[in-house]
Design a protein around this motif. Sequence first.
Motif, PDB file in Angstrom:
ATOM      1  N   TYR A  19       6.406   6.039   6.418  1.00 52.61           N
ATOM      2  CA  TYR A  19       7.806   5.857   6.804  1.00 52.61           C
ATOM      3  C   TYR A  19       8.723   6.981   6.298  1.00 52.61           C
ATOM      4  CZ  TYR A  19       6.682   1.206   8.504  1.00 52.61           C
ATOM      5  OH  TYR A  19       6.152   0.162   9.201  1.00 52.61           O
ATOM      6  N   LEU A  20       8.203   7.850   5.469  1.00 55.73           N
ATOM      7  CA  LEU A  20       9.023   8.949   4.952  1.00 55.73           C
ATOM      8  C   LEU A  20       9.300   9.978   6.047  1.00 55.73           C
ATOM      9  CD1 LEU A  20       7.433   9.773   1.479  1.00 55.73           C
ATOM     10  CD2 LEU A  20       9.583   8.624   1.918  1.00 55.73           C
ATOM     11  N   ASN A  40       0.848  -1.175   0.000  1.00 58.04           N
ATOM     12  CA  ASN A  40       0.000   0.000   0.000  1.00 58.04           C
ATOM     13  C   ASN A  40       0.899   1.246   0.000  1.00 58.04           C
ATOM     14  OD1 ASN A  40      -1.827   2.061   0.634  1.00 58.04           O
ATOM     15  ND2 ASN A  40      -2.998   0.773   2.000  1.00 58.04           N
ATOM     16  N   VAL A  41       0.543   2.213  -0.809  1.00 56.96           N
ATOM     17  CA  VAL A  41       1.326   3.436  -0.952  1.00 56.96           C
ATOM     18  C   VAL A  41       1.350   4.227   0.353  1.00 56.96           C
ATOM     19  CG1 VAL A  41       1.427   5.655  -2.147  1.00 56.96           C
ATOM     20  CG2 VAL A  41       0.859   3.589  -3.410  1.00 56.96           C
ATOM     21  N   GLU A  87       1.198   3.156   3.393  1.00 60.82           N
ATOM     22  CA  GLU A  87       2.091   2.538   4.380  1.00 60.82           C
ATOM     23  C   GLU A  87       3.531   2.988   4.139  1.00 60.82           C
ATOM     24  OE1 GLU A  87       1.559  -1.708   4.645  1.00 60.82           O
ATOM     25  OE2 GLU A  87      -0.617  -1.476   4.706  1.00 60.82           O
ATOM     26  N   LEU A  88       3.937   3.052   2.878  1.00 57.08           N
ATOM     27  CA  LEU A  88       5.271   3.546   2.552  1.00 57.08           C
ATOM     28  C   LEU A  88       5.405   5.030   2.900  1.00 57.08           C
ATOM     29  CD1 LEU A  88       5.889   1.863  -0.920  1.00 57.08           C
ATOM     30  CD2 LEU A  88       6.978   1.284   1.260  1.00 57.08           C
TER      31      LEU A  88
END
Length: 113
Positions: free
Chosen positions: A8-9, A1-2, A4-5
Amino acid sequence: NVMELFRYLNAKDVFEAFYKKDLAKRLLLGKSSSFDLEKSMIAKLKSECGSNFTNKLEGMFKDIDLSNDLMSQYQQHRAGNKVAGAGESVDMTVQVLTTGYWPALPPVDVVIP
């Protein structure tokens, strides 16, 4: 899933700058595969980061919608007021953009033949 990524940014402002630049290019050139998917992504970003993060992105869509409406009205006006030989071969598209919403680009000199 975008999303979720995205969580983390660390540099979400850098992501916003790149996303805004690429979204602007897709909207202005009509290269977006789906406005609904674009708006869905912005809604997800809004729920994750708040409305301040997506304000300008949403404004870009408002500008495009307004520009499309204005062009449609103009074309209807031209169709209703045809004058023989008066600019029938002119094909143009105008987009009205709000300065604060769109990424700044260097000025380009336009030469009209």
